[in-house]
Scaffold this motif. Structure first.
Motif, PDB file in Angstrom:
ATOM      1  N   ARG A 304       0.884  -1.566   0.082  1.00  0.00           N
ATOM      2  CA  ARG A 304       0.082   0.098   0.030  1.00  0.00           C
ATOM      3  C   ARG A 304       0.937   1.260   0.080  1.00  0.00           C
ATOM      4  NH1 ARG A 304      -3.539  -0.489   5.257  1.00  0.00           N
ATOM      5  NH2 ARG A 304      -4.058   1.637   4.599  1.00  0.00           N
ATOM      6  N   ALA A 305       2.005   1.156   0.740  1.00  0.00           N
ATOM      7  CA  ALA A 305       2.897   2.511   1.060  1.00  0.00           C
ATOM      8  C   ALA A 305       3.401   2.730  -0.467  1.00  0.00           C
ATOM      9  CB  ALA A 305       3.963   2.192   1.821  1.00  0.00           C
ATOM     10  N   ARG A 306       3.982   1.641  -1.247  1.00  0.00           N
ATOM     11  CA  ARG A 306       4.482   1.759  -2.556  1.00  0.00           C
ATOM     12  C   ARG A 306       3.585   2.261  -3.451  1.00  0.00           C
ATOM     13  NH1 ARG A 306       6.098  -3.136  -3.204  1.00  0.00           N
ATOM     14  NH2 ARG A 306       7.963  -3.191  -2.164  1.00  0.00           N
ATOM     15  N   ALA A 307       2.318   1.736  -3.222  1.00  0.00           N
ATOM     16  CA  ALA A 307       1.418   2.185  -4.531  1.00  0.00           C
ATOM     17  C   ALA A 307       1.112   3.735  -4.220  1.00  0.00           C
ATOM     18  CB  ALA A 307      -0.168   1.472  -4.170  1.00  0.00           C
ATOM     19  N   GLY A 308       0.995   4.116  -3.040  1.00  0.00           N
ATOM     20  CA  GLY A 308       0.792   5.615  -2.453  1.00  0.00           C
ATOM     21  C   GLY A 308       1.859   6.833  -2.996  1.00  0.00           C
ATOM     22  N   CYS A 309       3.089   6.285  -3.228  1.00  0.00           N
ATOM     23  CA  CYS A 309       3.946   7.266  -3.373  1.00  0.00           C
ATOM     24  C   CYS A 309       4.645   7.356  -4.745  1.00  0.00           C
ATOM     25  CB  CYS A 309       5.199   7.122  -2.303  1.00  0.00           C
ATOM     26  SG  CYS A 309       6.159   5.488  -2.684  1.00  0.00           S
ATOM     27  N   ALA A 310       4.164   6.210  -5.663  1.00  0.00           N
ATOM     28  CA  ALA A 310       4.644   6.277  -6.934  1.00  0.00           C
ATOM     29  C   ALA A 310       4.776   7.278  -7.658  1.00  0.00           C
ATOM     30  CB  ALA A 310       4.104   4.858  -7.709  1.00  0.00           C
ATOM     31  N   HIS A 311       3.352   7.973  -7.724  1.00  0.00           N
ATOM     32  CA  HIS A 311       3.292   8.885  -8.643  1.00  0.00           C
ATOM     33  C   HIS A 311       3.996  10.174  -8.042  1.00  0.00           C
ATOM     34  CE1 HIS A 311       0.593   9.986  -5.163  1.00  0.00           C
ATOM     35  NE2 HIS A 311       0.520  11.145  -5.634  1.00  0.00           N
ATOM     36  N   ARG A 312       4.292  10.319  -6.833  1.00  0.00           N
ATOM     37  CA  ARG A 312       5.069  11.478  -6.417  1.00  0.00           C
ATOM     38  C   ARG A 312       6.605  11.281  -6.824  1.00  0.00           C
ATOM     39  NH1 ARG A 312       3.224  10.867  -1.546  1.00  0.00           N
ATOM     40  NH2 ARG A 312       1.537  12.056  -2.028  1.00  0.00           N
TER      41      ARG A 312
END
Ligand code: AQP
Length: 323
Positions: A304-312
């Motif tokens: 979940r953390a990886r998915a949440g930061c990818a765009h940033r």
């Protein structure tokens, strides 16, 4: 309002970590807040790989046992996202100045008198800034000792945005009402710490009740003989009042008025700490007894953390000319 915070597996987790940080995380977290064990930070000092692995696991279990719900917040281990954290760290190392890092008091304290100080200890505040900024945190619940590093993270976010465009959120530190700086029981002029050589004044979250009682009953007080909340002139007594207040949801000054002597203060504080830590200790034991379940919770949090930061991270690489 996204929150992010972390704890280093540099040693055994103590009451200061618990009251200053972990308990705040447990008390107030929302969907997609992030709490992690920052194992990359623990490599900034000499370490034993097997001990590091075991402590990181134990801390992950502790966050969950303390009440950080892994179905609500992302609970993970920093090295699960090593590529993302390391990538932003490098970009920010090219934003920070050498002089800014040389001013960090924690580096000066930890490097003093040491041979072979690792470059990672010097640059660690940048890794910490990257942890926070990668996940777009608005609030960072920490103890008082991390304020200077938080200021640096704010400075780097603002400088990055001014140079390349508005990509990073500028975070702010949130410290607890009481016990933001729990002092060492044997030396109340210094903070309780994982890495202090003498552990007699450090209450560990996993200490058995009898040991907790012994450490608190031996806490250094003073010759004044009066229970007053006066952190400057009576640091030992005030530290105990802070701890008691934090564990009973009280006010240190009001408690001082109700307590007649140092023995009563120590007894009440010992009882309150034992009761506060008992469920955490039991929860850690249960979670460590089921390694597959802990692995699954960790993997889910990391995903979940990886998915949440990818765009940033992608935006950072783009605006800096790397994509
Ligand atoms: N004494 C303390 N009182 C209140 N809060 C504290 N924290 C640390 N010590 C106290 C808070 O605990 C969180 C996790 O700390 P960390 O793992 O980043 O370690 P640290 O701040 O460097 O201090 P330690 O635990 O004593 O470790 P060492 O000895 O390795 O430096 C943070 O939010 C911190 O503010």
């Amino acid at each position: 309002m996204t929150q992010f915070s972390g704890i280093q597996p540099t040693g055994l987790t103590h009451l200061g970590n618990y009251l200053g940080a972990i308990r705040q995380w447990a008390a107030r977290h929302h969907r997609d807040d992030l709490f992690c064990v920052v194992d990359l930070h623990a490599m900034t000092i000499r370490h034993n790989p097997n001990v590091l692995r075991a402590r990181a696991r134990e801390q992950l279990a502790m966050l969950i046992a303390a009440g950080v719900n892994p179905d609500i917040a992302c609970v993970f281990t920093q090295s699960d996202l090593i590529q993302e954290h390391a990538a932003l760290t490098w970009v920010l190392e090219c934003v920070v100045s050498y002089g800014e890092l040389a001013r960090m008091t924690q580096f000066k304290d930890k490097a003093k008198g040491q041979d072979g100080v690792r470059a990672g200890l010097f640059t660690y505040p940048v890794l910490m800034a990257a942890d926070i900024l990668l996940h777009g945190a608005e609030e960072v619940p920490v103890g008082e000792d991390q304020r200077q590093h938080l200021e640096l993270a704010r400075t780097l976010a603002k400088r990055f945005n001014a140079t390349y465009g508005e990509v990073l959120t500028v975070p702010r530190a949130v410290t607890p009402r009481v016990a933001a700086r729990v002092a060492d029981l044997a030396a109340p002029e210094r903070k309780m710490s994982k890495s202090s050589g003498d552990q007699s004044g450090t209450v560990l979250v996993l200490d058995p009740p009898e040991l907790i009682r012994r450490k608190i009953m031996r806490a250094v007080t003073d010759q004044v003989g009066e229970v007053r909340y006066a952190p400057e002139s009576q640091p030992g007594v005030s530290n105990l009042l802070d701890i008691l207040a934090a564990c009973t949801n009280g006010e240190p000054r009001a408690l001082a008025e109700q307590i007649s002597g140092y023995a009563e203060l120590k007894e009440r504080t010992a009882e309150a700490v034992i009761e506060e830590l008992r469920p955490v200790r039991e929860g850690v034991r249960e979670l460590l007894a089921d390694p597959a379940e802990l692995d699954q919770l960790r993997a889910h949090g990391a995903e979940r953390a990886r998915a949440g930061c990818a765009h940033r991270l992608e935006a950072v690489l783009k605006v800096t000319g790397l994509r």
